[in-house]
Write an enzyme that holds these catalytic residues in place. Sequence first.
Site, mmCIF file in Angstrom:
data_model
loop_
_atom_site.group_PDB
_atom_site.id
_atom_site.type_symbol
_atom_site.label_atom_id
_atom_site.label_comp_id
_atom_site.label_asym_id
_atom_site.label_seq_id
_atom_site.Cartn_x
_atom_site.Cartn_y
_atom_site.Cartn_z
ATOM 1 N N ASP A 168 -11.773 15.034 52.676
ATOM 2 C CA ASP A 168 -10.514 15.671 53.065
ATOM 3 C C ASP A 168 -10.227 15.434 54.546
ATOM 4 O O ASP A 168 -11.041 15.788 55.409
ATOM 5 C CB ASP A 168 -10.587 17.176 52.805
ATOM 6 C CG ASP A 168 -10.827 17.494 51.340
ATOM 7 O OD1 ASP A 168 -9.912 17.305 50.546
ATOM 8 O OD2 ASP A 168 -11.956 17.916 51.004
ATOM 9 N N ASP B 290 -16.432 11.296 55.139
ATOM 10 C CA ASP B 290 -15.904 12.593 54.741
ATOM 11 C C ASP B 290 -14.726 12.322 53.796
ATOM 12 O O ASP B 290 -14.213 11.203 53.738
ATOM 13 C CB ASP B 290 -15.460 13.358 55.993
ATOM 14 C CG ASP B 290 -14.792 14.673 55.665
ATOM 15 O OD1 ASP B 290 -15.378 15.460 54.902
ATOM 16 O OD2 ASP B 290 -13.681 14.906 56.165
#
Length: 222
Positions: free
Chosen positions: A16, A14
């Site tokens: 953020d 991922d």
Amino acid sequence: MREERLRFRTVVFDLDGTLADSSPDLAAALNVALARLGRAPQPLAEVRTMIGYGARAMLRRGLEVTGGADDALMAAGFRVLIDHYTAHICDATQPYAGVDDALTALADQGIALAVCTNKPRGLAVQLIGALGWAKRFAAVIGGDSLPVAKPDPAPLHLAIERAGGGPAAMVGDSIIDIRTAIAAGVHSVAVSFGFADRPADELGADRVIDSFAGLIPALAEL
């Protein structure tokens, strides 16, 4: 960082809250949009709980907690949010400590790296470039790369495929990431320092790490 040999051919991250703390710039963009709509700004700690499902979901949450959301407000606020964020995407965003060492250690083992995020792909690529990682990742899949986004497993499957396939693991900070990994049938590692709305050990990941120094050992155990 220990030198365990890993069985994975691809590791997907991922973006953020996992690779970088982008919350200051996301909060600034959200608050500019809220101000344009006459709404109260939201503190950083509150905005961090809104991140994960994409910019539209973040804006909707911001509107809901400041008086309510409707389609007209969403349409008016979204363009303001995106325009501001695009122009200020890396003003205060910082990689988490140890990220570069961990990515290098994985690449040194011949492991392909990929990003699977609910951020629009164009913004993800822009942020990755601004952080100096333009050549780090074999694939970047965004929230608009397919008709569905995380926690649907399709974006993760696509990220793995475009990075070269093989045994894969997902690294993320939220329940969205871990549910995506479970749905895709791949191992998962949760970081405890991201934007999760619950303790990392409650996300259901195979392993939890408190810093990137623990990533290689965690993956070696899987």
